[in-house]
Design an enzyme around this catalytic site. Structure first.
Site, PDB file in Angstrom:
ATOM      1  CB  VAL A  72     -20.766  70.621 -20.754  1.00 31.20           C
ATOM      2  CG1 VAL A  72     -22.091  70.946 -20.080  1.00 31.20           C
ATOM      3  CG2 VAL A  72     -20.007  71.913 -21.075  1.00 31.20           C
ATOM      4  CD  GLU A 104      -3.897  66.708 -30.442  1.00 32.43           C
ATOM      5  OE1 GLU A 104      -4.180  66.249 -29.316  1.00 32.43           O
ATOM      6  OE2 GLU A 104      -2.743  67.044 -30.757  1.00 32.43           O
ATOM      7  CG  ASN A 109     -16.793  65.287 -30.294  1.00 37.37           C
ATOM      8  OD1 ASN A 109     -17.949  65.724 -30.325  1.00 37.37           O
ATOM      9  ND2 ASN A 109     -16.047  65.293 -29.205  1.00 37.37           N
ATOM     10  CE1 TYR A 116     -13.407  72.754 -28.665  1.00 36.33           C
ATOM     11  CE2 TYR A 116     -13.067  70.849 -30.068  1.00 36.33           C
ATOM     12  CZ  TYR A 116     -13.179  71.402 -28.812  1.00 36.33           C
ATOM     13  OH  TYR A 116     -13.055  70.601 -27.701  1.00 36.33           O
TER      14      TYR A 116
END
Ligand SMILES: CC(C)(COP(=O)(O)OP(=O)(O)OC[C@H]1O[C@@H](n2cnc3c(N)ncnc32)[C@H](O)[C@@H]1OP(=O)(O)O)[C@@H](O)C(=O)NCCC(=O)NCCS
Length: 149
Positions: A72, A104, A109, A116
């Site tokens: 984004v 992945e 991160n 997720y």
């Protein structure tokens, strides 16, 4: 303000490359995106009128899909657009017959990892030293989500 999803064409490439370069420390090159578009990967774009807010690139082989990249625009992050884009991608893949989606993500991160987990992905393995960093390598977390219509 008119939010909508579209599939990218080559006229979107400049904006996609700009967005990706501003969102990632190790972005894809223009040639990476060109090649990916040319071989038929799906490029789902989230736009507000003509402004590109986000991009998700995926590929599907029979009933398995892989999320190759999602980003984004940094000016629009943290406002729910990443979740919106991911959910739309999940729905489209399921309608297209995909039963599982793999991805992945770098261990560092945490933002993407939370996105997720929130979307129902589960960790299935790790790839040691998969990604470059400024001073070495870092592991990838491999995640999977089962899709249903
Ligand atoms: C990861 C990314 C796509 C998320 O998009 P976004 O629009 O910023 O995220 P959203 O506002 O939709 O938030 C979705 C979820 O992300 C997580 N999240 C968002 N901002 C966060 C933050 N500052 N810290 C931790 N988690 C965060 C949360 O789980 C959030 O869900 P919640 O609102 O229900 O808590 C975006 O931040 C991005 O482009 N990052 C750089 C590129 C990248 O890392 N891509 C993923 C590669 S695997």
């Amino acid at each position: 303000m008119s939010l909508h999803f579209t599939q990218a064409t080559s006229t979107d490439l400049d904006a996609i490359v700009r967005l990706d370069s501003s969102a990632f420390e190790f972005p894809w090159s223009r040639a990476d995106f060109e090649g990916s578009l040319k071989i038929g990967h799906s490029f789902l774009l989230l736009k507000d009128d003509e402004t590109l807010l986000g991009v998700a690139v995926s590929m599907q082989i029979f009933d398995e899909a892989e999320l190759l990249t999602i980003a984004v625009d940094p000016s629009y992050q943290g406002q729910g657009y990443g979740k919106l884009l991911l959910n739309e991608l999940l729905a489209r893949l399921a309608r297209n017959g995909a039963q599982r989606l793999f991805l992945e993500v770098r261990v560092s991160n945490t933002r993407a990892h939370s996105l997720y987990l929130g979307a129902g992905f589960e960790e299935i393995s790790r790839r040691k030293g998969y990604y470059p960093t400024r001073d070495g390598r870092e592991d990838a977390i491999v995640m999977e989500k089962l899709l249903s219509i």
